[in-house]
Motif scaffolding. Structure first.
Motif, short mmCIF file in Angstrom:
data_model
loop_
_atom_site.label_atom_id
_atom_site.label_comp_id
_atom_site.label_asym_id
_atom_site.label_seq_id
_atom_site.Cartn_x
_atom_site.Cartn_y
_atom_site.Cartn_z
N THR A 139 0.39 -0.79 0.31
CA THR A 139 -0.15 -0.16 -0.26
C THR A 139 1.23 1.45 0.34
O THR A 139 0.62 2.23 -0.33
CB THR A 139 -1.00 -0.41 0.95
N LEU A 140 1.25 1.46 0.82
CA LEU A 140 1.97 2.50 1.53
C LEU A 140 3.04 3.03 -0.14
O LEU A 140 3.04 4.05 -0.65
CB LEU A 140 2.61 3.21 2.00
N PRO A 141 4.37 2.44 -0.53
CA PRO A 141 4.65 2.83 -1.26
C PRO A 141 4.48 2.48 -2.82
O PRO A 141 4.38 3.44 -3.87
CB PRO A 141 6.01 1.23 -2.21
N ASN A 142 2.81 2.16 -2.95
CA ASN A 142 1.49 2.44 -4.16
C ASN A 142 1.55 4.07 -4.67
O ASN A 142 1.63 4.61 -5.41
CB ASN A 142 1.21 1.51 -4.81
N TRP A 143 0.57 3.92 -3.01
CA TRP A 143 0.25 5.49 -3.02
C TRP A 143 1.40 6.88 -3.22
O TRP A 143 1.08 7.55 -3.32
CB TRP A 143 -1.03 5.55 -2.14
N THR A 144 2.06 6.56 -2.43
CA THR A 144 3.45 7.45 -2.78
C THR A 144 3.43 7.21 -3.76
O THR A 144 4.30 8.55 -4.57
CB THR A 144 4.86 6.83 -1.82
N SER A 145 4.00 6.79 -4.79
CA SER A 145 4.56 6.92 -6.08
C SER A 145 3.03 7.15 -7.37
O SER A 145 3.82 8.23 -7.34
CB SER A 145 4.44 5.03 -6.46
N HIS A 146 2.28 6.79 -6.59
CA HIS A 146 0.52 7.85 -7.41
C HIS A 146 1.00 9.39 -7.30
O HIS A 146 0.77 9.97 -8.10
CB HIS A 146 -0.37 7.69 -6.33
N LEU A 147 1.78 9.44 -6.15
CA LEU A 147 1.72 10.84 -5.61
C LEU A 147 2.70 12.51 -5.34
O LEU A 147 2.82 13.30 -5.28
CB LEU A 147 0.76 11.46 -4.10
N THR A 148 4.13 11.16 -6.60
CA THR A 148 4.99 11.27 -6.28
C THR A 148 5.35 11.63 -7.56
O THR A 148 7.48 12.28 -7.59
CB THR A 148 6.04 10.99 -4.67
N GLY A 149 5.17 10.34 -8.40
CA GLY A 149 6.05 10.21 -10.24
C GLY A 149 6.77 9.75 -10.05
O GLY A 149 7.98 9.68 -10.37
N GLN A 150 7.32 9.00 -8.70
CA GLN A 150 8.15 8.26 -8.93
C GLN A 150 8.00 6.93 -7.90
O GLN A 150 7.46 6.58 -7.88
CB GLN A 150 9.23 8.92 -8.01
N GLY A 151 9.53 6.12 -8.38
CA GLY A 151 8.91 4.50 -7.55
C GLY A 151 9.74 4.77 -6.22
O GLY A 151 10.29 5.58 -5.63
#
Length: 295
Positions: free
Chosen positions: A63-75
């Protein structure tokens, strides 16, 4: 005559970029779940835009890695969030770029930096979700307990109405589908019911936006973070690594259900930046804005 032409030019320029964007985030909503449930309101919302069922989460499918990716344009290799227990005070992998407060730059920061009059809101019901986001770039933050999300939908509607004349970005998230998967199994009757329940809430939300004349100038995104298998996720099976992605709005092509482009969760902030006409994107953002989806 010159005054009229200037007025028309300014009007056109104003309308080029999004007035508001609403992100509908459904945690744990897999492609398998999309295909195995009924969601007439989601279908209707995106019938003039597009939905792809082959969008990829970043690895790990957590969850947290993926929603952070959504909202930061990064992996995760760039933003540094590799697990759900990340906190600003304690994490093993440093982000490759941070703001003055130590947070990796989010779409909320970029929007506020470039358009200070914009309004941003973050509605959620999983407590850890907010941890990687610098709250100083959010005008409203609302956490709802015990997997409830209906009050947040009402708050989002009020927020949009109060800021109807400002560029607005609303993140409207729920974790209850994911928790149904963990509790009863992905593709269990309870999991399917959770999807169909939120579809009804989405329908009510859209109808109220229409009643308040807030629908036509709004872009909508449908996002998920990962799928699942049995009662868990985090691996690399196709059950976990395929999620739906939907988008609709004036500048989005009407492609229906499509596999005409490749998409990753790290693309979301790039798409949002393009909708709002934002330039000078952070160098750490490694996604893209797929050209195939825009008119």
């Amino acid at each position: 005559m010159k005054s009229l032409l200037l007025f028309l030019f300014v009007s056109i320029c104003i309308n080029v970029h999004a007035q508001r964007v609403v992100i509908i985030g459904i945690d744990g909503f897999s492609t398998e779940g999309f295909n195995g449930s009924k969601h007439p309101n989601i279908d209707k919302l995106f019938e003039k835009g597009l939905i792809t069922l082959s969008s990829r989460p970043v690895i790990p499918s957590v969850t947290l890695p993926n929603w952070t990716s959504h909202l930061t344009g990064q992996g995760p290799e760039e933003h540094g969030i590799t697990a759900n227990n990340w906190t600003l005070a304690k994490h093993p992998l440093q982000a490759i770029e941070t703001d003055a407060d130590g947070y990796t730059p989010s779409i909320f920061k970029v929007l506020k930096d470039k358009k200070p009059d914009s309004k941003t809101a973050f509605y959620y019901n999983w407590a850890e979700l907010i941890n990687p986001i610098n709250k100083k770039y959010l005008d409203e933050v609302s956490f709802e307990e015990n997997d409830k999300y209906q009050n947040n939908y009402a708050k989002a509607l009020k927020f949009i109405g109060e800021n109807r004349n400002d560029p607005t970005l609303v993140f409207l998230y729920s974790v209850h589908v994911d928790h149904a998967g963990h509790g009863h199994g992905w593709m269990s009757p309870e999991y399917v019911t959770a999807i169909e329940e939120v579809d009804g809430e989405i329908g009510n939300f859209i109808n109220q936006l229409k009643e308040q004349q807030l629908y036509e100038d709004t872009y909508f995104l449908l996002l998920s973070d990962h799928g699942g298998i049995a009662k868990g996720h985090g691996g690399v099976t196709m059950n976990e690594m395929q999620v739906p992605f939907g988008i609709t709005g004036k500048k989005i092509k009407n492609l229906g259900k499509t596999d005409a482009f490749f998409n990753s969760n790290r693309n979301t902030s790039w798409i949002l930046a393009k909708l709002f006409g934002l330039k000078n994107i952070p160098r750490s953002w490694t996604g893209i804005a797929p050209t195939e989806i825009f008119r």
